[in-house]
Design a protein around this motif. Structure first.
Motif, PDB file in Angstrom:
ATOM      1  N   GLY A   1      49.833  33.045  28.016  1.00 36.51           N
ATOM      2  CA  GLY A   1      51.018  32.566  28.731  1.00 36.51           C
ATOM      3  C   GLY A   1      51.128  33.085  30.143  1.00 36.51           C
ATOM      4  O   GLY A   1      50.136  33.448  30.783  1.00 36.51           O
ATOM      5  N   LEU A   2      52.389  33.175  30.625  1.00 32.97           N
ATOM      6  CA  LEU A   2      52.647  33.475  32.027  1.00 32.97           C
ATOM      7  C   LEU A   2      52.179  34.852  32.468  1.00 32.97           C
ATOM      8  O   LEU A   2      51.759  35.040  33.607  1.00 32.97           O
ATOM      9  N   THR A   3      52.254  35.832  31.582  1.00 32.99           N
ATOM     10  CA  THR A   3      51.832  37.192  31.959  1.00 32.99           C
ATOM     11  C   THR A   3      50.384  37.201  32.410  1.00 32.99           C
ATOM     12  O   THR A   3      50.026  37.824  33.422  1.00 32.99           O
ATOM     13  N   TYR A   4      49.547  36.477  31.698  1.00 28.72           N
ATOM     14  CA  TYR A   4      48.126  36.432  32.047  1.00 28.72           C
ATOM     15  C   TYR A   4      47.876  35.573  33.286  1.00 28.72           C
ATOM     16  O   TYR A   4      46.934  35.821  34.039  1.00 28.72           O
ATOM     17  N   VAL A   5      48.737  34.577  33.501  1.00 30.35           N
ATOM     18  CA  VAL A   5      48.649  33.790  34.741  1.00 30.35           C
ATOM     19  C   VAL A   5      48.924  34.703  35.942  1.00 30.35           C
ATOM     20  O   VAL A   5      48.233  34.647  36.962  1.00 30.35           O
ATOM     21  N   ALA A   6      49.924  35.577  35.795  1.00 29.20           N
ATOM     22  CA  ALA A   6      50.244  36.528  36.863  1.00 29.20           C
ATOM     23  C   ALA A   6      49.106  37.523  37.070  1.00 29.20           C
ATOM     24  O   ALA A   6      48.794  37.900  38.207  1.00 29.20           O
TER      25      ALA A   6
ATOM     26  N   VAL B   1      38.061  31.133  49.289  1.00 25.97           N
ATOM     27  CA  VAL B   1      37.594  32.099  48.281  1.00 25.97           C
ATOM     28  C   VAL B   1      38.723  32.420  47.302  1.00 25.97           C
ATOM     29  O   VAL B   1      38.532  32.441  46.083  1.00 25.97           O
ATOM     30  N   SER B   2      39.917  32.633  47.864  1.00 25.40           N
ATOM     31  CA  SER B   2      41.080  32.963  47.038  1.00 25.40           C
ATOM     32  C   SER B   2      41.408  31.854  46.046  1.00 25.40           C
ATOM     33  O   SER B   2      41.646  32.106  44.856  1.00 25.40           O
ATOM     34  N   MET B   3      41.424  30.602  46.538  1.00 24.97           N
ATOM     35  CA  MET B   3      41.774  29.472  45.677  1.00 24.97           C
ATOM     36  C   MET B   3      40.760  29.270  44.553  1.00 24.97           C
ATOM     37  O   MET B   3      41.124  28.983  43.411  1.00 24.97           O
ATOM     38  N   VAL B   4      39.497  29.443  44.886  1.00 20.38           N
ATOM     39  CA  VAL B   4      38.446  29.272  43.870  1.00 20.38           C
ATOM     40  C   VAL B   4      38.641  30.287  42.748  1.00 20.38           C
ATOM     41  O   VAL B   4      38.621  29.934  41.558  1.00 20.38           O
ATOM     42  N   PHE B   5      38.833  31.543  43.122  1.00 13.68           N
ATOM     43  CA  PHE B   5      39.042  32.593  42.125  1.00 13.68           C
ATOM     44  C   PHE B   5      40.292  32.332  41.303  1.00 13.68           C
ATOM     45  O   PHE B   5      40.296  32.444  40.070  1.00 13.68           O
ATOM     46  N   LYS B   6      41.395  31.988  41.997  1.00 10.79           N
ATOM     47  CA  LYS B   6      42.684  31.814  41.310  1.00 10.79           C
ATOM     48  C   LYS B   6      42.656  30.657  40.329  1.00 10.79           C
ATOM     49  O   LYS B   6      43.108  30.791  39.176  1.00 10.79           O
TER      50      LYS B   6
ATOM     51  N   LEU C   1      40.966  29.790  32.970  1.00 12.20           N
ATOM     52  CA  LEU C   1      40.420  30.624  31.887  1.00 12.20           C
ATOM     53  C   LEU C   1      41.520  31.106  30.950  1.00 12.20           C
ATOM     54  O   LEU C   1      41.406  30.979  29.719  1.00 12.20           O
ATOM     55  N   VAL C   2      42.622  31.639  31.542  1.00 11.37           N
ATOM     56  CA  VAL C   2      43.671  32.212  30.690  1.00 11.37           C
ATOM     57  C   VAL C   2      44.509  31.143  29.995  1.00 11.37           C
ATOM     58  O   VAL C   2      45.003  31.351  28.876  1.00 11.37           O
TER      59      VAL C   2
END
Length: 462
Positions: free
Chosen positions: A195-200, A176-181, A187-188
């Motif tokens: 960039g990286l801020t949105y990845v975090a 579930v975690s991997m699918v969401f991540k 998406l971002v």
């Protein structure tokens, strides 16, 4: 305890040894494979931003792992205590320990997270973070610190699930975690072009969702280790807290030293070479995870195996678990190393496609050294995990101190400054330190087995 729990406990304590080891480890092995696929996709997506972003992700992840180490050590120690009570059939005490560990861990982690956010500038300075990495990854790091609170709880949940042999829940949660991540990161990066801020932020969002799912299960009346709001009173139980701290503090220190060691290598790599070395080490380590699917699962499980059987006074079976786990680790790691070494160029190319040949060669050289850690770290991890199952966690400190201050930092300094070796020296350093970690783990296991024979005279470790 329902019939399923009774049957699972009976299987763990009395079923065919290889069957038990592989049945419990299989969901974790599958999880490791899924994690690798996610890491590959995540690294690929981040690499489309720029190479500095790749370096920043690996560097700041190592830095946040230092902060996470305290929670991981307490989680592991709590899991060992709960597994022993589960094995002995004392389910009421296991529930008390579960509540005490959970609430204590949440309070400590929250305090550490707040303190780390306030002290971020000092932390970055102490870590010798370059100006370019700070510029790219400062906000990323702040969000990663917030994520630590949720990932620490996840580690504790997994420790509890391993204690009762219910590793299928670990697999489901992580899928579930991997699918969401992956979905949120795609998406971002590709749709929103961020960039990286949105990845975090994508990572933080995923961990919050997983946290909510786990809380529902941990507070469920069907959970044998059921948490309750009134359970916070058990953090005042001196006997439980004393036992927890006694078994956990060496694990906490060990994990702190280990993560600081990896961070130190990255910092020295930047100082002696450049930021590309950090990215190369990170990508090589990610690629080398192909060889560790089985060994990592067994390293995570052996402490619970031993602790469960010691709790049930199955001393001879605990010994058998260690021996057969080592057989599987050596066999699986050896086969993986041979196959991946032969196809190293093709494997590494998947991670560095489009990069210049010099950089590809650097990643490939480091990857070849990292491959062997599946065997050396696997053997060392199983032996130290077995000792922790018996209640001896101090050897983890000794090996971590030796690996960092004798076999890692001094070796890298000598190779880079005295012998003027090129950047692949960072891979050679990791190989030497991991090999000596295995050697020191074997020596300590041989020393401590004498104590085990006295404490549990029914077994012979000859």
């Amino acid at each position: 305890m329902d019939n399923k729990e009774i049957k699972r406990r009976e299987f763990i304590l009395n079923g065919p040894t290889y069957n038990v080891i592989l049945t419990i480890a299989l969901p974790v092995i599958i999880f490791n494979i899924i994690t690798f696929c996610y890491s590959f996709v995540d690294a690929f997506m981040i690499s489309t931003i720029d190479k500095t972003s790749v370096s920043a992700v690996f560097f700041f992840n190592q830095l946040s792992n230092v902060i996470r180490a305290i929670g991981l050590g307490l989680s592991t120690g709590g899991g060992v205590l709960v597994a022993r009570c589960y094995g002995s059939g004392d389910f009421e005490k296991s529930k008390k320990i579960s509540n005490a560990v959970f609430y204590l861990l949440e309070i400590i982690t929250l305090f550490i997270v707040v303190l780390s956010i306030i002290g971020t500038p000092i932390i970055l300075k102490l870590a010798n973070t370059s100006e370019s990495l700070t510029k790219v990854g400062y906000e990323y790091f702040i969000i990663q610190i917030l994520t630590v609170f949720f990932t620490t709880t996840t580690s504790l949940y997994f420790a509890f699930e391993r204690a009762k042999g219910k590793t299928i829940n670990i697999l489901i949660i992580n899928i579930v975690s991997m699918v969401f991540k992956v979905a949120l990161t795609a998406l971002v990066v590709y749709v929103l072009k961020k960039g990286l801020t949105y990845v975090a932020l994508a990572t933080l969002t995923t961990n919050i969702i997983i946290f909510i799912i786990m809380m529902i299960d941990m507070y469920s009346k069907n959970n044998i280790f059921k948490l309750s709001l009134s359970g916070i009173k058990y953090i005042k139980d001196k006997e439980i807290i004393k036992s927890l701290l006694k078994i956990s503090y060496p694990l906490v220190l060990s994990k702190l030293i280990f993560t600081i060691g990896k961070l130190s290598v990255s910092s020295l790599g930047i100082e002696y070479y450049n930021e590309d070395v950090v990215a190369a080490l990170g990508l090589a380590c990610t690629a080398a995870e192909l060889a560790t699917f089985i060994t990592m699962a067994l390293e995570d499980s052996i402490g619970s195996f031993v602790s469960q059987n010691v709790g049930a006074k199955n001393y001879a079976r605990a010994k058998e678990m260690i021996k057969k786990t080592l057989h599987i680790v050596v066999a699986s790691a050896s086969i993986s190393i041979i196959v991946l070494f032969i196809f190293s160029k093709e494997v590494v190319y998947l991670f560095v496609k489009g990069e210049d040949e010099v950089y590809q060669k650097l990643v490939r050289d480091v990857f070849k050294f990292e491959l062997f850690s599946s065997l050396t770290s696997g053997i060392g991890g199983v032996l130290l995990g077995a000792l922790s199952g018996y209640g001896y966690t101090k050897p983890s400190i000794y090996t971590s101190l030796a690996r960092l201050f004798i076999f890692r930092i001094p070796v890298l300094i000598i190779l880079a400054k005295v012998f003027n070796m090129p950047p692949y020296a960072i891979g050679l350093t990791m190989f030497i330190s991991n090999f000596m970690y295995m050697v020191s783990s074997i020596i300590l296991y041989l020393i401590y087995r004498k104590k085990i024979n006295i404490k549990y005279p029914e077994i012979s470790l000859e």
